[in-house]
Design an enzyme around this catalytic site. Sequence first.
Site, PDB file in Angstrom:
ATOM      1  N   LYS A  78     -49.604 -45.548 -60.662  1.00 43.72           N
ATOM      2  CA  LYS A  78     -50.264 -46.379 -59.645  1.00 43.72           C
ATOM      3  C   LYS A  78     -50.492 -45.562 -58.374  1.00 43.72           C
ATOM      4  O   LYS A  78     -49.637 -44.750 -57.988  1.00 43.72           O
ATOM      5  CB  LYS A  78     -49.360 -47.584 -59.346  1.00 43.72           C
ATOM      6  CG  LYS A  78     -49.962 -48.603 -58.382  1.00 43.72           C
ATOM      7  CD  LYS A  78     -49.009 -49.789 -58.172  1.00 43.72           C
ATOM      8  CE  LYS A  78     -49.598 -50.867 -57.291  1.00 43.72           C
ATOM      9  NZ  LYS A  78     -48.713 -52.038 -57.128  1.00 43.72           N
ATOM     10  N   SER A 153     -50.691 -56.688 -58.081  1.00 43.60           N
ATOM     11  CA  SER A 153     -51.548 -55.658 -57.558  1.00 43.60           C
ATOM     12  C   SER A 153     -51.704 -54.421 -58.446  1.00 43.60           C
ATOM     13  O   SER A 153     -52.607 -53.624 -58.216  1.00 43.60           O
ATOM     14  CB  SER A 153     -51.001 -55.213 -56.193  1.00 43.60           C
ATOM     15  OG  SER A 153     -49.749 -54.574 -56.343  1.00 43.60           O
ATOM     16  N   SER A 177     -46.159 -57.787 -58.987  1.00 43.65           N
ATOM     17  CA  SER A 177     -47.288 -56.882 -59.245  1.00 43.65           C
ATOM     18  C   SER A 177     -47.207 -56.046 -60.502  1.00 43.65           C
ATOM     19  O   SER A 177     -48.191 -55.419 -60.879  1.00 43.65           O
ATOM     20  CB  SER A 177     -47.500 -55.954 -58.057  1.00 43.65           C
ATOM     21  OG  SER A 177     -48.187 -56.645 -57.058  1.00 43.65           O
TER      22      SER A 177
HETATM   23  N1  GLN Z   1     -49.211 -60.876 -54.950  1.00 44.51           N
HETATM   24  C1  GLN Z   1     -48.099 -60.545 -54.140  1.00 44.51           C
HETATM   25  C2  GLN Z   1     -48.560 -60.070 -52.795  1.00 44.51           C
HETATM   26  O1  GLN Z   1     -49.714 -60.021 -52.590  1.00 44.51           O
HETATM   27  C3  GLN Z   1     -47.232 -59.519 -54.820  1.00 44.51           C
HETATM   28  C4  GLN Z   1     -47.773 -58.168 -54.723  1.00 44.51           C
HETATM   29  C5  GLN Z   1     -46.841 -57.142 -55.224  1.00 44.51           C
HETATM   30  O2  GLN Z   1     -45.924 -57.395 -56.000  1.00 44.51           O
HETATM   31  N2  GLN Z   1     -47.050 -55.930 -54.750  1.00 44.51           N
HETATM   32  O3  GLN Z   1     -47.799 -59.754 -51.930  1.00 44.51           O
END
Ligand code: GLN
Length: 487
Positions: A78, A153, A177
Amino acid sequence: MSDILSLSLAGLRARLADRSVSATDAVSSCLERIADTEPAIEALLTVTGEAALTQAQAMDAAGPDASKPLWGVPVVVKDAICTKGVATTCASRILENFVPFYDATCVARLKEAGAILLGKANMDEFAMGSSTENSAFQKTRNPWNLDKVPGGSSGGSGATVAAGQCFAALGTDTGGSIRLPASFCGVTGIKPTYGRISRYGVVAYGSSLDQVGPLARTAEDCAVMLQVMSGHDAKDSTSAPREVPDFAAQTATRKDLKGLRLGLPEEYWGEGLTAEVRACCDQAVDAAKGLGAVVVPVKLPHTKYAIATYYIVAMAEASSNLARFDGVRYGFRHPDAKDLRDLYEMSRSEGFGEEVQRRIVLGTYVLSAGYYDAYYRKAAQVRRLIRQDFLDAFQACDVIVGPTSPFTAFGLGEKADDPLQMYLADIFTISLNLSGLPGLSMPVGLGQESGLPVGLQMFGKAWDEGTILGAANALSGALPQIGMPKI
Ligand code: GLN
C-alpha cells in the site's frame, strides 16, 4: 490467465522451492497480468516491473533459499508504507514527489524473507475513506464488477490480489481498511493485534489505531505474511516485545472447529443487513457448526457509539499527525507563497484533498481547549467501554463472528458526496481498532442478488491471531469457493 497465477501464495512457494516455477516466471506472469488488467481496474500507483525482474533473475541464478519463507514471491505494498527508492505518495498531492530513503520495518522484513516488490497500491488519501475514491490520482474499480468500488482505504491492495496481479499485498487498517476491501474484493485480510507489527515507516493516520496487515487469497497465505512481519522493533516503541507464535502451523493444520466457541453479537446480526449478506453469513455459521463449533449469543452493547467515538479519536489523531506536512519538510511546497503563513496555507490547501481537510478541521476542533472535554475526553472514555464489551464477550467465547459489512460493494460515486453515509460503511469494523484486538475478513460466498463477494469477520482475543486464522482455514474448507473474478 497463466497457471502460475491460479496458485495460492503457499502453492507458489512449493513450486518455487522445487524449481518447477522460477522467480522470473512468477514475476513475469504478474507483470503480464498487470498489463492486461490495470487499464480496467487501476489498482496500482507505481509498478516496479524492471527492478522486480532484475531481482528475480539474480535470485534464480543463486537458486532457492529454504531459509527465506517468501523467496521469489511477488508482493504489492500500500502506498502509505515507505519503500526505499520507490515513491510513497499516500495517494496525496502533498506527497506526490516523496521518495523515501528507507524501507518501513514491515517492508524490510518482507524483503529479508525473499519477497519481490512489484509495485505500490492505490488507496484513499492518507487512508481516509472506505471506497478508495478519495485518492488524488485515480479511482480503483472492483475486479468483480467495474462499476463498483473495491472498498477502502486499502482498495488498491484488495483489487490487485483479487485480480491475480500478485500473491499478497500489504494494507493498513485504522478503522477497517484491510477488512472492508478484503470483503468487497473476495479475498482474506487480517488486522493483527495493535503492536504486533511495527509501524515504523508507515505514514501515520490515527497512531493509536493503525496496524499493518496482509491481504491474500487464503488464511494460510495471510499467516505466512503475518509471520514474517511480526515481532518487536526497536524503532517503534508501540511494537510489542512478545514472542511470535508459529501462525503458519496454527493455520494450515486446523481442519475442524471442534469445541471452538463462536460468539455471535446480536448488534452485528440485527436489522440493517442486506438479505444476501445475511444468507451467506448464516450459511457460514451453519458450516462452522458442522465442523464442531458451538455458537453462543454475546452482546457488544456500546456498538451504537462506535462510529461517533472512532471519528472523534481518528480525526483528533490525524489532525496532529498531519501537522508535519507544512510545505517545508516534505513534499509539495506552494511556489507562490510570500511569507510563512502563506506557505502553510497555500501548500496545505492545495496539497490536501477535501476529505483530509475536513478531518484536520474537525480533529482540531475536538481537541481545542473549549471542546476537549466534551468531545475528545468523552470519546476516550467511551472507547474504553467498547473495549470492555469485547473483554466481557470473550469470557463466554473464543472467537467473535459477524458480517464485515452490512452490504456488498457499492457503486462508484454512490456515497462519494455524502461523508456520513461513507462513515456508516465502517459500522462493523471500527470497534476492533478502538479495542486493539485482532480480526480478519474472509470470503464466504457471492451475494445472490449482486453476484459480489460477501465477507465474514472473525475477531480474536489479544495476541490470538493464530486461532482466527486457523478457524478461517478450516471454515473455508467447508464452504463453496468463490474463485476469481472473470476480468
Ligand atoms: N473508513 C475509515 C476512515 O475513513 C477507516 C479507514 C482506515 O482504516 N484507514 O477513517
